[in-house]
Scaffold this motif. Structure first.
Motif, mmCIF file in Angstrom:
data_model
loop_
_atom_site.group_PDB
_atom_site.id
_atom_site.type_symbol
_atom_site.label_atom_id
_atom_site.label_comp_id
_atom_site.label_asym_id
_atom_site.label_seq_id
_atom_site.Cartn_x
_atom_site.Cartn_y
_atom_site.Cartn_z
ATOM 1 N N VAL A 1 3.523 3.900 1.865
ATOM 2 C CA VAL A 1 4.521 3.449 2.833
ATOM 3 C C VAL A 1 5.159 4.640 3.531
ATOM 4 O O VAL A 1 5.338 4.646 4.749
ATOM 5 N N LEU B 1 -2.159 -1.433 1.863
ATOM 6 C CA LEU B 1 -0.908 -1.350 2.617
ATOM 7 C C LEU B 1 -0.856 -2.525 3.581
ATOM 8 O O LEU B 1 -1.588 -2.568 4.569
ATOM 9 N N ASP C 1 4.353 -4.822 2.701
ATOM 10 C CA ASP C 1 4.998 -3.549 2.362
ATOM 11 C C ASP C 1 5.958 -3.125 3.460
ATOM 12 O O ASP C 1 6.969 -2.464 3.192
ATOM 13 N N LEU C 2 5.632 -3.504 4.691
ATOM 14 C CA LEU C 2 6.430 -3.078 5.844
ATOM 15 C C LEU C 2 6.154 -4.031 6.997
ATOM 16 O O LEU C 2 5.023 -4.505 7.149
ATOM 17 N N ILE D 1 0.887 -4.779 6.379
ATOM 18 C CA ILE D 1 1.843 -4.607 7.469
ATOM 19 C C ILE D 1 1.760 -5.801 8.400
ATOM 20 O O ILE D 1 0.673 -6.306 8.696
ATOM 21 N N TYR E 1 11.515 -2.368 5.790
ATOM 22 C CA TYR E 1 10.863 -2.313 4.492
ATOM 23 C C TYR E 1 11.905 -2.515 3.397
ATOM 24 O O TYR E 1 13.110 -2.383 3.636
#
Length: 300
Positions: free
Chosen positions: A287, A98, A144-145, A100, A277
């Protein structure tokens, strides 16, 4: 209609034969017998009216038409898998990498104290957190974000969700104010040393609104220009100039008297903190779990 109902007959079997390299391997993958696999490919060739495979006792190879058909089948099957994952994604256990991106000051002051709770709860998620004050490109940079702190988000095709709202404070040290005087009006800033934030769209333009809501625009001159809020605060505490930073970037500088608020009777611009996102991809479990966690722990 009968022909349309047969469009996918043999397609998956043919795909596995080509991918695995033999009828026997395809039979093992699909759970069928080798004779069943052979019959399905024969029926597919008969229906299409073309030969897809060259068969010998030792090997298989694609014909020219078979190569084209395989590429088309592969795309169809991958699309079908993505559609299925999009439907069941929220039910799966969060896992995988993930990525970020988060502003440095917000990451250190707000995010870092709670991240251990997330990693403990979701141990199959490999969290990759980049603290960076530059505005990253979520898609091309492969995140992803991203978390963004801004007065106003730019219009885009991305989805955003607000975490919280802070405010921008104008601050200076007592030693600086004793030497240079307290500004009474934002226009007075033109006569002061100003420390500005380079990642702002217009670092040298400070916007205010008076108590009647009228806009006041001040063109300041940078004594120091930096891309890091922590450095702004350190320079402000050291008496090097007047700064403007989000409240969340501060620790206890106001409470201890290291910094004094300037224009305390003026309305303070709101700074929203958002999660952003992609809208073009389905919401994966990793997510979704992170969004829910942040709203629960840090949201208003």
């Amino acid at each position: 209609m009968a022909i349309k109902n047969r469009l996918f007959d043999g397609m998956v079997v043919f795909f596995h034969v080509v991918k695995s390299g033999s009828f026997t391997s395809a039979a093992d993958i699909t759970g069928h017998s080798t004779s069943y696999i052979s019959k399905e490919v024969n029926k597919l060739e008969a229906r299409l009216g073309i030969r897809l495979l060259h068969r010998t006792t030792r090997s298989l190879s694609l014909t020219q038409e078979g190569e084209l058909y395989f590429q088309l089948c592969q795309q169809i099957i991958e699309d079908a898998e993505q559609a299925e994952n999009a439907i069941v994604g929220n039910q799966l256990e969060p896992s995988g990498k993930l990525r970020i991106s988060c502003p440095i000051s917000y990451g250190l002051s707000n995010l870092s104290p709670v991240l251990s709770q997330f990693t403990e709860k979701h141990q199959k998620v490999q969290l990759e957190l980049e603290l960076n004050d530059r505005k990253v490109d979520l898609i091309s940079d492969g995140f992803d974000l991203v978390i963004r702190a801004t007065v106003q988000l730019e219009d885009s095709s991305l989805i955003s969700r607000r975490i919280t709202q802070s405010e921008a404070l104008v601050l200076a040290s007592p030693s600086y104010l004793a030497k240079h005087g307290m500004p009474e009006h934002p226009y007075d800033l033109t006569r002061h040393k100003i420390i500005t934030y380079s990642n702002s769209k217009q670092p040298n333009v400070w916007l205010f609104r008076d108590n009647n809501g009228a806009a006041v625009q001040v063109n300041v001159e940078s004594h120091v220009l930096t891309n890091n809020a922590s450095l702004e605060i350190a320079l402000g505490v050291a008496g090097q100039g007047i700064i403007r930073v989000p409240r969340f970037a501060l620790k206890d500088e106001i409470e201890t008297g290291a910094l004094v608020e300037v224009f305390s009777d003026w309305p303070k611009p709101a700074i929203g903190v958002y999660m952003v996102y992609p809208s073009r991809k389905h919401m994966s479990a990793k997510v979704r779990s992170f969004i829910d966690f942040i709203i629960e722990t840090l949201g208003d």
